[in-house]
Scaffold this motif. Structure first.
Motif, PDB file in Angstrom:
ATOM      1  N   GLY A  46       2.202   6.001  -6.921  1.00  0.00           N
ATOM      2  CA  GLY A  46       0.940   6.335  -7.575  1.00  0.00           C
ATOM      3  C   GLY A  46       0.933   7.677  -8.265  1.00  0.00           C
ATOM      4  O   GLY A  46       0.282   7.851  -9.298  1.00  0.00           O
ATOM      5  N   GLY A  47       1.633   8.630  -7.740  1.00  0.00           N
ATOM      6  CA  GLY A  47       1.653   9.953  -8.349  1.00  0.00           C
ATOM      7  C   GLY A  47       2.402   9.988  -9.662  1.00  0.00           C
ATOM      8  O   GLY A  47       2.194  10.873 -10.482  1.00  0.00           O
ATOM      9  N   ARG A  48       3.282   9.033  -9.880  1.00  0.00           N
ATOM     10  CA  ARG A  48       4.100   9.023 -11.093  1.00  0.00           C
ATOM     11  C   ARG A  48       3.561   8.109 -12.185  1.00  0.00           C
ATOM     12  O   ARG A  48       4.086   8.108 -13.278  1.00  0.00           O
ATOM     13  CB  ARG A  48       5.514   8.588 -10.739  1.00  0.00           C
ATOM     14  CG  ARG A  48       6.192   9.576  -9.826  1.00  0.00           C
ATOM     15  CD  ARG A  48       7.593   9.145  -9.505  1.00  0.00           C
ATOM     16  NE  ARG A  48       7.799   9.479  -8.092  1.00  0.00           N
ATOM     17  CZ  ARG A  48       8.417   8.744  -7.231  1.00  0.00           C
ATOM     18  NH1 ARG A  48       8.935   7.611  -7.599  1.00  0.00           N
ATOM     19  NH2 ARG A  48       8.546   9.123  -5.988  1.00  0.00           N
ATOM     20  N   LEU A  49       2.539   7.318 -11.874  1.00  0.00           N
ATOM     21  CA  LEU A  49       2.001   6.384 -12.859  1.00  0.00           C
ATOM     22  C   LEU A  49       0.890   7.032 -13.662  1.00  0.00           C
ATOM     23  O   LEU A  49       0.049   7.742 -13.118  1.00  0.00           O
ATOM     24  CB  LEU A  49       1.459   5.138 -12.163  1.00  0.00           C
ATOM     25  CG  LEU A  49       2.475   4.225 -11.502  1.00  0.00           C
ATOM     26  CD1 LEU A  49       1.759   3.124 -10.739  1.00  0.00           C
ATOM     27  CD2 LEU A  49       3.414   3.630 -12.525  1.00  0.00           C
TER      28      LEU A  49
ATOM     29  N   GLY B 281       2.471   1.777  -3.258  1.00  0.00           N
ATOM     30  CA  GLY B 281       1.470   2.313  -4.179  1.00  0.00           C
ATOM     31  C   GLY B 281       1.243   3.796  -3.985  1.00  0.00           C
ATOM     32  O   GLY B 281       1.086   4.543  -4.951  1.00  0.00           O
ATOM     33  N   VAL B 282       1.239   4.242  -2.734  1.00  0.00           N
ATOM     34  CA  VAL B 282       1.062   5.661  -2.454  1.00  0.00           C
ATOM     35  C   VAL B 282       2.230   6.467  -3.025  1.00  0.00           C
ATOM     36  O   VAL B 282       2.036   7.500  -3.666  1.00  0.00           O
ATOM     37  CB  VAL B 282       0.920   5.903  -0.932  1.00  0.00           C
ATOM     38  CG1 VAL B 282       1.046   7.377  -0.582  1.00  0.00           C
ATOM     39  CG2 VAL B 282      -0.404   5.355  -0.437  1.00  0.00           C
TER      40      VAL B 282
ATOM     41  N   LEU C 226      -0.159  -0.066 -15.558  1.00  0.00           N
ATOM     42  CA  LEU C 226      -1.428  -0.029 -14.834  1.00  0.00           C
ATOM     43  C   LEU C 226      -2.500  -0.845 -15.536  1.00  0.00           C
ATOM     44  O   LEU C 226      -3.334  -1.474 -14.884  1.00  0.00           O
ATOM     45  CB  LEU C 226      -1.887   1.418 -14.649  1.00  0.00           C
ATOM     46  CG  LEU C 226      -2.496   1.741 -13.298  1.00  0.00           C
ATOM     47  CD1 LEU C 226      -1.649   1.265 -12.150  1.00  0.00           C
ATOM     48  CD2 LEU C 226      -2.778   3.205 -13.171  1.00  0.00           C
TER      49      LEU C 226
ATOM     50  N   ARG D  91      -4.440  -3.969 -13.778  1.00  0.00           N
ATOM     51  CA  ARG D  91      -5.895  -4.085 -13.788  1.00  0.00           C
ATOM     52  C   ARG D  91      -6.349  -5.418 -14.377  1.00  0.00           C
ATOM     53  O   ARG D  91      -7.282  -6.043 -13.884  1.00  0.00           O
ATOM     54  CB  ARG D  91      -6.498  -2.921 -14.585  1.00  0.00           C
ATOM     55  CG  ARG D  91      -7.582  -2.234 -13.820  1.00  0.00           C
ATOM     56  CD  ARG D  91      -8.152  -1.041 -14.547  1.00  0.00           C
ATOM     57  NE  ARG D  91      -7.144   0.009 -14.630  1.00  0.00           N
ATOM     58  CZ  ARG D  91      -6.978   0.824 -15.659  1.00  0.00           C
ATOM     59  NH1 ARG D  91      -7.757   0.753 -16.695  1.00  0.00           N
ATOM     60  NH2 ARG D  91      -6.045   1.737 -15.644  1.00  0.00           N
TER      61      ARG D  91
ATOM     62  N   ARG E 291       0.837  -1.210   0.000  1.00  0.00           N
ATOM     63  CA  ARG E 291       0.000   0.000   0.000  1.00  0.00           C
ATOM     64  C   ARG E 291       0.869   1.257   0.000  1.00  0.00           C
ATOM     65  O   ARG E 291       0.613   2.204  -0.730  1.00  0.00           O
ATOM     66  CB  ARG E 291      -0.924   0.005   1.217  1.00  0.00           C
ATOM     67  CG  ARG E 291      -2.021  -1.005   1.123  1.00  0.00           C
ATOM     68  CD  ARG E 291      -2.899  -0.968   2.339  1.00  0.00           C
ATOM     69  NE  ARG E 291      -3.850  -2.065   2.294  1.00  0.00           N
ATOM     70  CZ  ARG E 291      -4.524  -2.498   3.326  1.00  0.00           C
ATOM     71  NH1 ARG E 291      -4.360  -1.933   4.501  1.00  0.00           N
ATOM     72  NH2 ARG E 291      -5.365  -3.490   3.203  1.00  0.00           N
TER      73      ARG E 291
ATOM     74  N   GLU F  17      -2.542   6.648 -15.685  1.00  0.00           N
ATOM     75  CA  GLU F  17      -3.678   5.741 -15.605  1.00  0.00           C
ATOM     76  C   GLU F  17      -3.839   4.911 -16.870  1.00  0.00           C
ATOM     77  O   GLU F  17      -4.320   3.788 -16.824  1.00  0.00           O
ATOM     78  CB  GLU F  17      -4.960   6.534 -15.335  1.00  0.00           C
ATOM     79  CG  GLU F  17      -6.120   5.665 -14.959  1.00  0.00           C
ATOM     80  CD  GLU F  17      -7.324   6.466 -14.516  1.00  0.00           C
ATOM     81  OE1 GLU F  17      -8.437   5.992 -14.749  1.00  0.00           O
ATOM     82  OE2 GLU F  17      -7.147   7.547 -13.930  1.00  0.00           O
TER      83      GLU F  17
END
Length: 124
Positions: A39-42, A35-36, A49, A53, A32, A44
């Motif tokens: 997450g800002g650099r990935l 991911g935090v 990603l 999914r 987690r 969508e």
């Protein structure tokens, strides 16, 4: 006070439980936090990603398929056709409710329980 007393924090009863809780927390929270931070650099719509999914969707589909086709416990007492019908009803309800997962899951559960109770009443 030694660790084997009934009231001790490190008694034989509590030690395995504490290890399971700590190991479970550590195993999930590490991912987690990663991911935090990441997450800002990935993006969508990025390939990574999309792949994540797809894997998550495949895992959920596998678990649902296993529950329907190879159930264990009380669910194994229900006939296959009822489990398949409940899944179909839940899927239709999911789309009818504008793709709300909660509605689909609840509809499938209600259908399954109602069908099982009806079959049980007919057998009596």
């Amino acid at each position: 006070m030694d660790g084997s007393t009934a009231g001790g924090l490190l008694s034989e009863t509590w030690w395995p439980l504490a290890m399971i809780i700590v190991a479970g927390w550590f195993a999930t929270d590490v991912w987690r936090w990663l991911g935090v931070f990441a997450g800002g650099r990935l993006r969508e719509d990025g390939e990574l990603l999309i792949w994540v999914r797809c894997v998550a969707t495949a895992l959920v589909a596998g678990v649902i398929s296993k529950l329907i086709l190879f159930p264990q416990g009380v669910l194994a007492e229900t006939p296959l056709w009822l489990r398949l019908a409940a899944a179909g009803f839940g899927f239709a309800s999911f789309f009818a409710a504008r793709q709300r997962v909660f509605v689909g899951v609840l509809a499938a559960e209600v259908f399954l329980v109602a069908g099982w109770l009806l079959l049980d009443a007919m057998a009596s």
